[in-house]
Scaffold this active site. Structure first.
Site, mmCIF file in Angstrom:
data_model
loop_
_atom_site.group_PDB
_atom_site.id
_atom_site.type_symbol
_atom_site.label_atom_id
_atom_site.label_comp_id
_atom_site.label_asym_id
_atom_site.label_seq_id
_atom_site.Cartn_x
_atom_site.Cartn_y
_atom_site.Cartn_z
ATOM 1 N N ASP A 72 41.861 38.646 42.949
ATOM 2 C CA ASP A 72 41.552 39.344 41.774
ATOM 3 C C ASP A 72 40.192 38.676 41.468
ATOM 4 O OD1 ASP A 72 42.437 36.976 40.912
ATOM 5 O OD2 ASP A 72 44.488 37.813 40.475
ATOM 6 N N ASP A 74 37.751 37.234 38.489
ATOM 7 C CA ASP A 74 37.784 36.460 37.153
ATOM 8 C C ASP A 74 36.390 36.278 36.784
ATOM 9 O OD1 ASP A 74 40.392 36.251 37.239
ATOM 10 O OD2 ASP A 74 40.515 34.323 37.596
ATOM 11 N N ASP A 148 39.814 22.491 38.453
ATOM 12 C CA ASP A 148 40.385 21.718 39.254
ATOM 13 C C ASP A 148 39.564 21.041 40.518
ATOM 14 O OD1 ASP A 148 40.792 24.271 40.548
ATOM 15 O OD2 ASP A 148 43.000 24.045 40.610
HETATM 16 P P1 ATP Z 1 44.134 32.434 43.812
HETATM 17 O O1 ATP Z 1 43.643 32.825 45.109
HETATM 18 O O2 ATP Z 1 45.506 31.872 43.745
HETATM 19 O O3 ATP Z 1 43.975 33.427 42.905
HETATM 20 P P2 ATP Z 1 42.455 30.655 42.175
HETATM 21 O O4 ATP Z 1 41.696 29.603 42.550
HETATM 22 O O5 ATP Z 1 41.708 32.076 41.723
HETATM 23 O O6 ATP Z 1 43.471 30.988 43.280
HETATM 24 P P3 ATP Z 1 43.769 30.920 39.649
HETATM 25 O O7 ATP Z 1 45.269 30.497 39.204
HETATM 26 O O8 ATP Z 1 43.710 32.469 39.711
HETATM 27 O O9 ATP Z 1 43.522 30.468 41.007
HETATM 28 O O10 ATP Z 1 42.792 30.345 38.587
HETATM 29 C C1 ATP Z 1 41.431 30.580 38.779
HETATM 30 C C2 ATP Z 1 40.415 29.442 38.508
HETATM 31 O O11 ATP Z 1 40.840 29.067 37.204
HETATM 32 C C3 ATP Z 1 40.547 28.578 39.734
HETATM 33 O O12 ATP Z 1 39.794 29.036 40.593
HETATM 34 C C4 ATP Z 1 40.156 27.160 38.902
HETATM 35 O O13 ATP Z 1 38.715 27.153 38.794
HETATM 36 C C5 ATP Z 1 40.742 27.344 37.441
HETATM 37 N N1 ATP Z 1 41.898 26.674 37.472
HETATM 38 C C6 ATP Z 1 43.208 27.389 37.647
HETATM 39 N N2 ATP Z 1 44.341 26.605 37.481
HETATM 40 C C7 ATP Z 1 43.684 25.418 37.020
HETATM 41 C C8 ATP Z 1 44.240 23.951 36.754
HETATM 42 N N3 ATP Z 1 45.517 23.912 36.945
HETATM 43 N N4 ATP Z 1 43.310 23.214 36.753
HETATM 44 C C9 ATP Z 1 41.938 23.341 36.435
HETATM 45 N N5 ATP Z 1 41.305 24.342 36.825
HETATM 46 C C10 ATP Z 1 42.282 25.640 37.057
HETATM 47 MG MG MG Z 2 42.680 33.978 40.894
#
Ligand code: ATP
Ligand code: MG
Length: 468
Positions: A72, A74, A148
């Site tokens: 997705d 963001d 993170d």
């Molecule tokens: P995915 O492929 O699972 O979507 P993602 O990195 O996009 O991986 P998300 O949970 O969608 O994970 O989170 C979007 C963004 O928000 C991350 O890339 C990171 O920058 C931030 N983020 C998410 N969870 C955390 C956390 N626990 N602590 C700090 N930043 C976070």
């Molecule tokens: Mg994501």
């Protein structure tokens, strides 16, 4: 307390880039704009036209750079939710603590969030340092620092086709390194789920975790237990459905995190054939994820825990407990024990139980019970589960195929098949050891049925839960 404050200060000091962000042009980051969601581009365009900064951020940028299809998209912006919402026809503000905007385009939702400030010293935390509130707007740079890992703190400007990188995330990504922004221990304490995320990105990207980021995990693993159950469940599920589930599970075990999540898995791996069963289940899950198909959480957990259910089931049967009753007791005891740690939602528990309990029936069905079984909502899932057991050589593959064919047939064909069962035909084959590897062929249905069966097989147990 003082120690924590100093650590937070040091953490922020390290999190601040020495010389501002690096801006990378197309030839440096290599993102193909055609793979970017046009809706996410639209959101950035509209915000830009209104004089705001807006970037695609996080997982999407990371995945695009390494050539994976993002799940997705963001967007992060300096506009506030109240400034964002009126700019789009279908947009709603969600969240209570930290509000963000869902901009809706048909099936796709672009989550659009205002830049956020990182943890501050007067932040409310629990006694382990876990942040309980985190809801302040911040600058672009602050937004990057509160993310993170360096690979997750990348911002893509789709209009300039530029990546903004505050923490050398692109270099880490190219070297396949998962590195925490700031002091790893503090950041794990703030949010222990980051430990799970580190393992997930390692497996998903074929990366290594930077030693300083990896070392504290062994010590801090028990902090996972203080995370709210629903969040933990979601993150564990993400781990198991990231397309590299077995790698993730092995890493979870190695780092001691399974003890706080799925402690029964450790015991299952010690069982004869336990690891092999889990491996079969997870490799099927991975194949589905990579093909973009849905995965059902209840099926997944049913498969993970099955070997223990089965062991307890046989032990009870050996003590002369009636077969079905024994299976019910075994299933309940495993579910109860698992719930001590990772809470699986009730609806998933109910589905897991149904999938398990039907396994006893497949081998000893009567004509009436077959028709009743067919009506059960989890029948397809249970039949798919039976295929898993057949693949693990736990039940006869001919029997498993018979049920799969039945699941894929219409009523008329089902009647014919059940008649055959009635005459003991399927049962006879079931017990004959020589037919184990042979695929059952139906004279009357021929290849059409067989083709349908294998197509259905891929989808049966994994169909998304009807309640989702
Ligand atoms: P995915 O492929 O699972 O979507 P993602 O990195 O996009 O991986 P998300 O949970 O969608 O994970 O989170 C979007 C963004 O928000 C991350 O890339 C990171 O920058 C931030 N983020 C998410 N969870 C955390 C956390 N626990 N602590 C700090 N930043 C976070
Ligand atoms: Mg994501």
């Amino acid at each position: 307390m003082l120690k924590q404050t100093i650590k937070n200060f040091v953490s922020r000091l390290f999190a601040t880039p020495p010389s501002g962000p690096v801006r990378l042009s197309r030839d440096k980051h290599g993102i193909d704009r055609r793979l970017v969601s046009r809706h996410a581009i639209k959101v950035c365009e509209v915000l830009n036209q209104q004089g705001f900064d807006a970037y695609i951020v996080g997982g999407a940028v990371r995945d695009l750079i390494v050539g994976l299809q993002p799940k997705d998209f963001d967007v992060a912006t300096n506009a506030t939710p109240n400034q964002i919402r009126p700019l789009f026809r279908r947009a709603r503000i969600i969240g209570r603590r930290f509000q963000l905007v869902h901009v809706v385009f048909g099936q796709e939702i672009i989550e659009t969030a205002t830049f956020r400030a990182p943890a501050s010293d007067n932040q409310e935390t629990d006694e382990h340092g876990r942040i309980l509130r985190d809801n302040e707007f911040g600058t672009h740079e602050e937004d990057a620092a509160r993310r993170d890992f360096t690979i997750n703190a990348l911002y893509y400007d789709p209009l300039k086709e530029e990546v903004i990188d505050f923490h050398q995330g692109v270099a880490d990504l190219k070297n396949r390194t998962v590195r925490m922004i700031g002091d790893p221990e503090t950041r794990y304490r703030e949010d222990p789920v980051r430990m799970l995320r580190a393992l997930r990105f390692q497996a998903k990207l074929g990366a290594r975790i930077d030693p300083a980021t990896e070392t504290p995990i062994a010590k801090l693993a028990p902090l996972i237990e203080h995370v709210p159950a629903s969040r933990l469940f979601d993150e564990t599920l993400k781990l198991l459905t990231c397309g590299h589930a077995m790698d993730c599970l092995r890493e979870l075990r190695r780092s001691g995190l399974t003890k706080s999540l799925i402690p029964l898995i450790d015991r299952i791996f010690e069982e004869d054939g336990g690891e092999a069963f889990v491996e079969i289940a997870l490799s099927r899950t991975d194949a589905r994820v990579r093909a973009g198909k849905p995965v059902s959480p209840s099926f997944l957990f049913a498969a993970l825990l099955w070997r223990l259910v089965q062991k307890r089931w046989s032990a009870l049967v050996a003590q002369d407990v009636q077969r079905n009753e024994a299976l019910i007791r075994a299933a309940d005891s495993v579910i109860d024990e698992q719930m001590d740690k990772l809470a699986i939602q009730r609806r998933h528990q109910a589905d897991m139980r149904e999938i398990w309990l039907m396994q006893a029936r497949f081998e000893r069905a009567t004509v009436r019970s077959i028709w009743r079984l067919i009506e059960q909502p989890r029948f397809r899932a249970a039949v798919d589960f039976l295929q898993l057991r057949a693949e693990a050589r736990e039940v006869d593959s001919v029997l498993a195929q018979w049920w799969m064919d039945l699941a894929n047939s219409g009523d008329e064909r089902r009647s014919q098949m059940i008649d055959t069962w009635q005459s003991g035909h399927a049962g006879a084959r079931r017990t004959s050891g020589t037919s184990r590897k042979r695929r059952r062929r139906h004279k009357s249905s021929g290849a059409a049925d067989a083709g349908q069966a294998s197509a259905g097989q891929a989808d049966a147990g994994f169909a998304p839960d009807s309640t989702e």
